[in-house]
Structures are given as C-alpha cells and as structure tokens.
Design a protein around this motif. Structure first.
Motif, PDB file in Angstrom:
ATOM      1  N   SER A 222     -31.431 125.423  47.704  1.00  0.00           N
ATOM      2  CA  SER A 222     -30.621 126.188  46.756  1.00  0.00           C
ATOM      3  C   SER A 222     -29.170 125.736  46.769  1.00  0.00           C
ATOM      4  N   LEU A 322     -32.865 133.223  38.103  1.00  0.00           N
ATOM      5  CA  LEU A 322     -32.513 133.670  39.449  1.00  0.00           C
ATOM      6  C   LEU A 322     -31.281 132.929  39.957  1.00  0.00           C
ATOM      7  N   ALA A 325     -28.187 134.134  37.973  1.00  0.00           N
ATOM      8  CA  ALA A 325     -27.780 135.471  38.420  1.00  0.00           C
ATOM      9  C   ALA A 325     -27.071 135.387  39.765  1.00  0.00           C
ATOM     10  N   GLY A 326     -27.562 134.516  40.658  1.00  0.00           N
ATOM     11  CA  GLY A 326     -26.905 134.334  41.948  1.00  0.00           C
ATOM     12  C   GLY A 326     -25.538 133.714  41.809  1.00  0.00           C
ATOM     13  N   GLY A 329     -23.248 136.520  39.974  1.00  0.00           N
ATOM     14  CA  GLY A 329     -23.070 137.661  40.867  1.00  0.00           C
ATOM     15  C   GLY A 329     -22.341 137.295  42.143  1.00  0.00           C
ATOM     16  N   GLY A 342     -24.475 133.450  46.688  1.00  0.00           N
ATOM     17  CA  GLY A 342     -25.307 134.272  45.808  1.00  0.00           C
ATOM     18  C   GLY A 342     -26.689 133.693  45.568  1.00  0.00           C
ATOM     19  N   PRO A 343     -26.804 132.441  45.094  1.00  0.00           N
ATOM     20  CA  PRO A 343     -28.141 131.874  44.881  1.00  0.00           C
ATOM     21  C   PRO A 343     -28.968 131.779  46.151  1.00  0.00           C
ATOM     22  N   VAL A 345     -28.886 133.799  48.828  1.00  0.00           N
ATOM     23  CA  VAL A 345     -29.376 135.137  49.180  1.00  0.00           C
ATOM     24  C   VAL A 345     -30.513 135.558  48.251  1.00  0.00           C
ATOM     25  N   LEU A 346     -30.333 135.366  46.943  1.00  0.00           N
ATOM     26  CA  LEU A 346     -31.377 135.755  46.003  1.00  0.00           C
ATOM     27  C   LEU A 346     -32.632 134.906  46.167  1.00  0.00           C
ATOM     28  N   ALA A 347     -32.452 133.610  46.446  1.00  0.00           N
ATOM     29  CA  ALA A 347     -33.610 132.728  46.618  1.00  0.00           C
ATOM     30  C   ALA A 347     -34.426 133.134  47.836  1.00  0.00           C
ATOM     31  N   ALA A 349     -34.419 136.121  49.341  1.00  0.00           N
ATOM     32  CA  ALA A 349     -35.007 137.433  49.095  1.00  0.00           C
ATOM     33  C   ALA A 349     -36.213 137.327  48.160  1.00  0.00           C
ATOM     34  N   TYR A 350     -36.092 136.504  47.125  1.00  0.00           N
ATOM     35  CA  TYR A 350     -37.197 136.317  46.172  1.00  0.00           C
ATOM     36  C   TYR A 350     -38.419 135.725  46.860  1.00  0.00           C
TER      37      TYR A 350
END
Length: 361
Positions: A222, A322, A325-326, A329, A342-343, A345-347, A349-350
C-alpha cells in the motif's frame, strides 16, 4: 507473557486472586514503559516515519541497484542515499526556500493583479461542456469589479498567505533538522532493512499469527502504491505545469511550480495556480498565449485522473475506492504523512475483516 502465564495458571490451578495485583502492576509497568519510550523518541518520530515510508517505497529499486553493483549492499546504500539527497531532500529544501524567499514578491504580484483590469471571458468559455456557463458567469462577475473592489477582495488572501509562510519560516531550522534525520535514518534502514522487516513481521506474527505477517506485506504494498500514485503524479503535474508557465512567460515560474507540487501532493491539484496564471495572461493582453496556455492547463489539471489510478492499481491489488478514501481521510486526519498512513490502515483493516468474514462463513 505475564498475562499468558497468569491465564495458564488460572486454567490449571484455578483462579488465584492474590496474583491479580501483581499482574495489573506488571501490565501497568509495560504500558508506562511504552509511553515513556514514545515520549523520549517523539522528536525523532516524524523523521522515522518519513524514512520508513521512503525506504519501503524504494526497496525494490534498492535491491535492483545492489544486484547491479556486484551484490555489494554498502555500495547500494551509498547510491540510494545520494539519490535520496539529490532527488528528494535538496529539491524539497530548495522549494521551501524559494517559497519563503519570494513570499513578498508573491504578495506584490497579487496586488498588481488586483489593480489590473480583468477582460471579459471569451465566447468559447461558455460553450465548454458541463462547467462552461458557471465558469463564464464567475469570470464575468470578476471582470465587472473595479480595481479598488478587486484589490479589497484579493488583499485578505495575500495577507493570510504571507502569515502562513512566515509561520512556517519560524520552524525552518526544525524542518531542515528533520530532513537530515530522515536522510540518516533512511541510510540505516537501507543497510539493515531485512533485520527491521523481520522484527516487524515477527511482532505481527506474535500478535495475530499468519494473518499478521500478511498484513505487514500488504502495508508495504500500500505504501509503494500510494507513493507511486500520489508523489509521482504530483511531480509530473508540477513539471508539466512549470514547463507551460515558463513558455508562457509567467513571472515566478519556479515558485509557482513548487506551489503546484505541494498542492498536488495535498490532493488539491495544480488547478488553482494554473487558473491564476491564465487570468494574469488575459489581464496582460496576451490573448493568444493565454488561450493556448488555458488548453495546456486543462490537460495538466486533468492528467492526474489518468496517471494516479493506473499507478496505484499497479502497486497494490486493492479496491481503488479504498485507496482514495485512505488518501483523502488520512490527509485530513494526520496531514501530509496521512497520505500514506490512511491507505495502510484501511488496507490492513479491510484485509483482516475480509479474512474474518471468510472464516466464519
């Protein structure tokens, strides 16, 4: 380990409430130790974060350089550190110095632009699809303003920009110190990258097993994807916009190019700078040059919509929405470094959530 030992004893010998204070004090000691360590390392954390992002993003390139240099890690570290100094550190420092050095000139240019009369928009502007009528109406409203009223509207923005630049200049020494620390830590991580990565993977494996190690790999992918998609796109946009400014004869082209790069990294884009340059050219009477530059500005301002998704998708096999958004955000939550945090953390978590849902089905 303390909690694990207590849990094992509790399961085998039954609950022992007399051990509970010792367990709680042990956990409290560990928490306080972690907090104290982070407090001590706080001055170095920004440089450490940026160094990690840089090294993770360029690690495949470092391995390729090492392979070409007869497998010598030391030579590869020297080459990568020098490249980091010449490609990132020096241009970034020069861009900041250029912005600060010409902050007064920028204010004067804005005042000069305010005194100039803005011509009416050309007829073809209204025929531009989707945004033509709104753009022509706003342009006509600005053109109808007198010089005094236009200056009154521009002056507050010039003052705010000057205050912001002066405020950033106050931390100039700290900024350059962070750049030096980033360079030093990056060299150390280039030299001992496998050791650092092994420690992170071992820690993640100890927490969540095999999925933790997969999450670390996904985080690295990411970071590389965002570095390619955001930074490279911003560089291309600023470079093309700077070339257009230079050929159009717009003053302070170097300063405006640096501003375009910063705005592009911040996901604002080069559009605001290019629009001001177009208005300045029309106000100066350079109608032909302004029209050609306007077409070039539309191309430069929209090229990121093609380059960025392609680079991000090629760097990580994740939903593009995703990643975006990361990026947005993270930028709003943590500043520029949030573009990468951001990316990641979202990656992670996803991926963890998807694996958990798959296991339960």
């Amino acid at each position: 380990m303390i909690l694990e030992s207590w849990y094992t004893n509790a399961m085998t010998n039954g609950p022992n409430l007399r051990e509970l204070p010792r367990i709680l004090l042990g956990v409290l000691f560990i928490v306080l130790t972690i907090i104290a360590s982070l407090w001590i390392l706080e001055p170095f954390l920004p440089a450490l974060i940026w160094s990690t992002l840089v090294v993770v993003s360029t690690w495949p390139l470092m391995l390729a350089v090492q392979k070409r240099l007869w497998g010598k890690r030391s030579l590869a570290v020297v080459v990568m550190t020098t490249a980091l100094l010449l490609v990132v550190i020096v241009p970034l420092a020069l861009a900041l110095l250029t912005i600060i050095e010409h902050s007064d000139d920028l204010g004067e240019r804005l005042k000069t632009l305010a005194h100039a009369s803005v011509p009416a928009p050309p007829g073809w502007v209204e025929r531009v699809p989707i945004v033509g009528r709104k753009l022509a109406a706003d342009w006509q409203a600005v053109a109808a303003l007198g010089p005094d009223e236009l200056q009154a509207r521009v002056a507050p923005y010039a003052k705010d920009a000057g205050r912001w630049i002066l405020g950033k200049a106050g931390g100039l020494a700290a900024f350059f110190l962070h750049l030096v620390l980033t360079l030093i830590i990056s060299a150390l991580l280039f030299a001992k990258g496998e050791v650092a990565a092994g420690g992170v993977r071992a820690f993640a494996r100890r927490l969540t097993g095999a999925r933790g190690e997969q999450s670390v790999t996904l985080a690295g992918q990411s970071i590389r994807a965002v570095a390619l998609g955001v930074v490279v796109t911003a560089f291309v946009q600023a470079l093309l916009g700077g070339i257009g400014l230079a050929f159009a004869g717009v003053p302070l082209a170097g300063l405006l190019t640096a501003l375009m790069f910063v705005l592009a990294v911040a996901q604002i884009g080069a559009g605001p700078v290019l629009l001001i340059a177009v208005i300045w050219l029309y106000a100066s009477g350079e109608t032909t040059t302004a029209t050609v530059f306007l077409v070039w500005s539309v191309f430069v301002g929209t090229i990121d919509n093609v380059i960025r998704p392609f680079l991000i998708k090629s760097g990580a096999d994740l939903p593009l929405i995703l990643i975006f958004a990361g990026v947005i955000g993270g930028l709003l939550a943590f500043g520029v470094v949030g573009l990468f945090i951001g990316p990641v953390v979202l990656a992670v978590a996803y991926t963890e959530l998807s694996a958990w849902v798959s296991e339960s089905s």
